[in-house]
Design a protein around this motif. Structure first.
Motif, PDB file in Angstrom:
ATOM      1  N   LEU A 213      10.100  -4.632 -34.639  1.00  0.00           N
ATOM      2  CA  LEU A 213       9.129  -3.996 -35.541  1.00  0.00           C
ATOM      3  C   LEU A 213       8.171  -5.032 -36.124  1.00  0.00           C
ATOM      4  O   LEU A 213       6.969  -4.795 -36.223  1.00  0.00           O
TER       5      LEU A 213
ATOM      6  N   VAL B 222       4.786  -4.257 -38.204  1.00  0.00           N
ATOM      7  CA  VAL B 222       5.376  -3.619 -39.389  1.00  0.00           C
ATOM      8  C   VAL B 222       5.660  -4.708 -40.420  1.00  0.00           C
ATOM      9  O   VAL B 222       6.113  -5.803 -40.086  1.00  0.00           O
TER      10      VAL B 222
ATOM     11  N   ASN C 104      16.195  -4.853 -33.982  1.00  0.00           N
ATOM     12  CA  ASN C 104      15.217  -3.800 -34.287  1.00  0.00           C
ATOM     13  C   ASN C 104      14.159  -4.316 -35.249  1.00  0.00           C
ATOM     14  O   ASN C 104      12.967  -4.041 -35.093  1.00  0.00           O
TER      15      ASN C 104
ATOM     16  N   MET D 130      12.563   3.770 -35.188  1.00  0.00           N
ATOM     17  CA  MET D 130      11.189   3.240 -35.119  1.00  0.00           C
ATOM     18  C   MET D 130      11.064   2.224 -33.988  1.00  0.00           C
ATOM     19  O   MET D 130      10.108   2.248 -33.215  1.00  0.00           O
ATOM     20  N   ALA D 131      12.059   1.331 -33.896  1.00  0.00           N
ATOM     21  CA  ALA D 131      11.994   0.283 -32.863  1.00  0.00           C
ATOM     22  C   ALA D 131      12.013   0.906 -31.470  1.00  0.00           C
ATOM     23  O   ALA D 131      11.376   0.404 -30.543  1.00  0.00           O
TER      24      ALA D 131
ATOM     25  N   ARG E 289       5.549  -5.832 -33.827  1.00  0.00           N
ATOM     26  CA  ARG E 289       4.529  -4.784 -33.701  1.00  0.00           C
ATOM     27  C   ARG E 289       3.640  -4.672 -34.923  1.00  0.00           C
ATOM     28  O   ARG E 289       2.784  -3.803 -34.991  1.00  0.00           O
TER      29      ARG E 289
END
Ligand SMILES: Cc1cc2nc3c(=O)[nH]c(=O)nc-3n(C[C@H](O)[C@H](O)[C@H](O)COP(=O)(O)O)c2cc1C
Length: 408
Positions: free
Chosen positions: A143, A148, A139, A100-101, A146
């Motif tokens: 996230l 998350v 990571n 995801m990262a 961003r």
């Protein structure tokens, strides 16, 4: 009142960790609460719990492959990504966090994740060493940055026969994070909230400073809680090692004077200010230009009071809600009530850092919330995030209605 999960579309991603068995119970909770659950599993995830189990519980075909054999599905990753009101990855492996990262989309779940605009919640679950590995830490920081939302793992027995951090949050806890999110999402939309956090550092000379033990945790939890409800949050932070909350504008300062300047600059357009920072009361009158040399005689440093930021805001305030913190070690409630009146605050959160489970650095706090009418609410011991939610609830209730609207 119905559950806030009723009729919500939840995309549940299951990656390949031993905690995948808990995803079955999580699905049951979501379904009982009235949500529609669509499960997507990584290939590794299917080694831990069968798609048949997940299909039976979710009452939907389980999403497994980007390119299913013998079927044309077109751009299903886009359709499903748009369908979701929220995405939950439970368990989230070290691997899926890394993918995801990195923005990698090499299977259906990661492709869905890069296609969705819904809020993403992840519940990491892994061995303590994997969790603490610098790569995983980086990571997770990427996230968080961003947007998350992490449902942090707990400390406990791990499947690898060790005890440590990395145990996935319990399904009930994950469900309650989603419930909280849906019941309050958007409540603070178009509101601007200023939160201050952390200590200040007052220079003595170029290498030394007067500081305090504040970690910034309380303010960072408050900023995240307000941002999760849709507020535009400006977090004015003294030096703190806490990860930056998602979706929050952060202004970094060091001294009390810098913090005051930053708060003053932001104040006019704000709807509420929560001063959770531990701002120095005194600073060295004349910091030395050069490092003070060690001598055998005593050293005297003259101190002068810093400006009281809250008092200044209290005298300027119009409709803004002002919340202060009072860290006291004696006559806690009495002192806090006095501060609230003197500084023209709307709420004050009093706590005694000397109590076990309260104060600096601790993950929990024990506080008394006092309002202008002198009503006091004892919170008992609770996590700083839970206390942050209580404070934000009180702010929501105090905010004047927006012009042209019927509620907060
Ligand atoms: C028995 C077993 C248990 C595992 N448990 C975990 C775990 O709890 N967390 C984790 O991050 N990886 C765990 N792994 C490693 C992952 O399954 C592996 O990194 C895999 O590539 C993850 O793929 P995915 O992220 O696509 O699901 C485990 C592996 C095995 C064999």
């Amino acid at each position: 009142m119905g559950s806030s999960l009723a009729q919500k579309n939840i995309l549940l991603g299951i990656s390949g960790g031993i905690a995948a068995y808990k995803a079955a119970y999580l699905t049951r909770i979501f379904k009982v609460e009235g949500a529609d659950v669509w499960v997507c599993m990584t290939e590794a995830g299917t080694k831990f719990i069968t798609p048949l189990t997940m299909e039976t519980l979710s009452e939907r075909e389980v999403l497994l492959r980007t390119f299913p054999e013998n079927r044309t599905v077109g751009t299903r990753h886009i359709t499903v990504a748009e369908w979701a009101d929220a995405v939950v990855i439970a368990p989230a492996t070290a691997d899926i966090l890394a993918r995801m990262a990195g923005g990698i989309a090499d299977d259906l779940l990661t492709t869905l994740l890069i296609s969705t605009v819904a809020p993403v919640f992840v519940a990491p679950a892994m061995n303590t060493r994997m969790y603490n590995h610098p790569a995983t830490r980086e990571n997770m920081a990427i996230l968080r940055d961003r947007g998350v939302r992490f449902i942090d793992p707990g400390v406990g027995d791990l499947a690898c026969n060790t005890i440590g951090v990395g145990r996935m949050a319990e399904p009930r806890q994950i469900a309650s994070v989603l419930q909280q999110y849906f019941s309050t999402a958007g409540q603070l939309k178009s509101r601007k909230i200023i939160v201050t956090a952390g200590p200040t550092q007052e220079p003595i000379d170029p290498v030394r400073y007067l500081g305090n033990r504040s970690s910034g945790k309380m303010g960072y939890r408050l900023a995240q809680a307000a941002a999760d409800r849709g507020a535009a949050v400006v977090l004015i932070s003294g030096p703190s090692a806490e990860p930056e909350p998602a979706g929050v504008e952060i202004v970094r300062v060091k001294t009390a004077a810098e913090m005051k300047a930053a708060v003053d600059e932001q104040f006019d357009g704000a709807d509420a200010v929560v001063m959770a920072a531990a701002v120095a009361d005194y600073r060295p009158t004349k910091p030395a230009d050069r490092k003070i040399k060690k001598k055998t005689t005593t050293l005297q440093i003259d101190l002068e009071p810093t400006d009281d930021i809250l008092r200044g805001l209290g005298s300027r305030k119009k409709s803004q809600v002002l919340v202060g913190f009072a860290l006291e070690t004696e006559k806690v409630v009495e002192q806090a009530q006095r501060k609230l009146k003197e500084k023209n605050l709307d709420l004050i959160v009093a706590n005694d850092p000397g109590l076990p489970g309260a104060g600096f650095g601790s993950e929990t706090n024990i506080a008394t919330i006092i309002d202008r009418e002198g009503q006091t609410e004892e919170t008992g011991k609770l996590s700083k995030r839970a206390l942050a939610e209580m404070i934000i609830d009180r702010i929501v209730a105090l905010l004047p209605p927006r012009q042209g609207s019927s509620g907060a």
